[in-house]
Design a protein around this motif. Structure first.
Motif, short mmCIF file in Angstrom:
data_model
loop_
_atom_site.label_atom_id
_atom_site.label_comp_id
_atom_site.label_asym_id
_atom_site.label_seq_id
_atom_site.Cartn_x
_atom_site.Cartn_y
_atom_site.Cartn_z
N HIS A 178 0.80 -1.23 0.00
CA HIS A 178 0.00 0.00 0.00
C HIS A 178 0.83 1.28 0.00
N GLU A 179 2.10 1.24 -0.48
CA GLU A 179 2.92 2.45 -0.48
C GLU A 179 2.50 3.39 -1.61
N ASP A 180 2.12 2.83 -2.74
CA ASP A 180 1.78 3.64 -3.90
C ASP A 180 0.42 3.21 -4.41
N GLU A 181 -0.51 4.14 -4.50
CA GLU A 181 -1.87 3.80 -4.94
C GLU A 181 -1.90 3.33 -6.39
N ALA A 182 -0.91 3.73 -7.18
CA ALA A 182 -0.87 3.34 -8.59
C ALA A 182 -0.35 1.92 -8.77
N ILE A 183 0.24 1.35 -7.71
CA ILE A 183 0.79 0.00 -7.77
C ILE A 183 0.11 -0.85 -6.71
N LEU A 184 -0.40 -2.01 -7.12
CA LEU A 184 -1.03 -2.91 -6.16
C LEU A 184 0.05 -3.73 -5.47
N ALA A 185 0.03 -3.72 -4.14
CA ALA A 185 0.99 -4.50 -3.37
C ALA A 185 0.27 -5.12 -2.19
N PHE A 186 0.45 -6.43 -2.02
CA PHE A 186 -0.25 -7.14 -0.96
C PHE A 186 0.75 -7.96 -0.15
#
Length: 376
Positions: A178-186
């Motif tokens: 969740h560091e960058d809204e443009a990149i999905l990270a889980f």
């Protein structure tokens, strides 16, 4: 077994000598090997039975959403409305809004971008005696069959000897999430939850209906997940389709408010000037009054134009709204939908018989090749 192999060898030698296979002899050979065929069939059926008995019950809830036609106000109707409201010159009758193709909706629901919004929604579980998030359910309460644990056993054994590596990986996952809204990270728990949700959610398009199915181990949890999914789907589709138009409307609305303030300010200046110089006949004052009046007319013209554009944008947004109404509410399921004991029992039994026959023919071909090459 050796006696049966000898019987098979005699059948093969006879077939090779006569260069043909007699169906009668083949059937007799199958009867000789019937015990092993039955053993294979019973083994496969028993393994399937273990799967059925160790699988938890699942309850499926269905609901339906009706997709309204986006063209409820056609261009002719909009053109008539434009002429009535004085917006004819703005081309409102030709406005078209790009809609999301309905055929893509079932695929969209399974995307990580959409499922991310469901991760921390809560459903009630009897086992927990409380409402738990879907992440908690998948990682702490979900039950799996015997073979799931058997396949994962090597990984668990490995993790016992390399605990620090797993902890390090988990920390790294959490740090980038969740560091960058443009990149999905889980993180690992969220990835596992998304993978399981894809198995528990199904959306089908039937003409103008969206059939939504959700599967959970408890009836209430299944119905709650269905309601949550329906609600989020309506909101998500609305956001996707209207995002551009809404942003445009909000921008014009803000500019209209600013223009209105400027109109009020210039109107107030003009009124104060006229009140303060009433009865005075001066060309200089007349020039100043004309300038203030021109400023007022200009600001009013800008405001009037923006107000028309705002009304145009509002009608466009309303016309493009993907109206979705609940056609069939989610109903609390009373009977489990899985596992299907009778159907799967028959499937495993038939599969066992097929594998038993394949075992026989595999052994026959192997012996035939062995005997053939031993005489070459």
């Amino acid at each position: 077994m050796n006696k049966r192999i000898s019987h098979m060898d005699r059948f093969i030698k006879k077939s090779l000598q006569e260069q043909e296979i007699l169906i009668k002899d083949l059937i007799n050979l199958i009867i000789v090997f019937k015990k092993w065929i039955v053993i294979v069939a019973v083994t496969v059926f028993s393994l399937g039975l273990v799967y059925l008995l160790t699988s938890s019950e699942e309850f499926t809830t269905s609901s339906k959403l009706l997709m309204e036609q986006s063209g409820g106000l056609n261009s002719k109707a909009l053109g008539g409305l434009a002429s009535i409201t004085g917006l004819g010159n703005l081309g409102i009758g030709n406005q078209n809004t790009e809609a999301l193709p309905p055929d893509l909706i079932p695929e969209l629901v399974l995307e990580s971008d959409f499922l991310e919004k469901l991760l921390y929604e809560k459903v009630y579980l009897k086992e927990a005696s409380d409402s738990v998030s879907l992440v908690e359910f998948v990682n702490e309460y979900e039950k799996y069959n015997f073979y799931y644990h058997l396949v994962r056993l090597p990984g668990k054994v490995k993790s016992m000897f390399l605990p620090n590596t797993n902890v390090e990986t988990e920390k790294n996952d959490t740090s980038i999430s969740h560091e960058d809204e443009a990149i999905l990270a889980f993180d690992a728990r969220e990835r596992k939850t998304i993978a399981q949700l894809r198995k528990r959610i199904e959306v089908e398009k039937e003409d103008r209906l969206l059939l939504i199915k959700t599967k959970m181990p408890e009836p209430l949890a299944s119905a709650q997940l269905n309601e949550i999914l329906s609600r989020f789907l309506k909101e998500y589709l609305t956001k996707i389709i209207l995002d551009k138009d809404l942003k445009n409307f909000e921008f014009i609305e803000e500019r209209t408010k600013e223009a209105k303030k400027r109109v009020e300010q210039t109107q107030k200046k003009l009124a104060n000037f006229r009140d303060g110089n009433r009865g005075i006949n001066s060309q200089l004052l007349k020039t100043e009054e004309d300038r203030l009046l021109a400023d007022f007319n200009l600001e009013f013209s800008v405001y009037n134009s923006l107000a028309q554009q705002m009304e145009q944008s509002r009608i466009k947004v309303q016309n493009a709204t993907p109206l979705m109404t609940v056609f069939q509410k989610p109903q609390l399921p009373t009977n489990p939908s899985e596992p299907k004991f009778l159907l799967l029992g028959i499937v495993f039994l038939v599969l066992g018989g097929i594998l038993g026959i394949l075992f026989f023919f595999g052994l026959l071909i192997l012996r035939m090749l062995t005997i053939h090459f031993s005489h070459v």
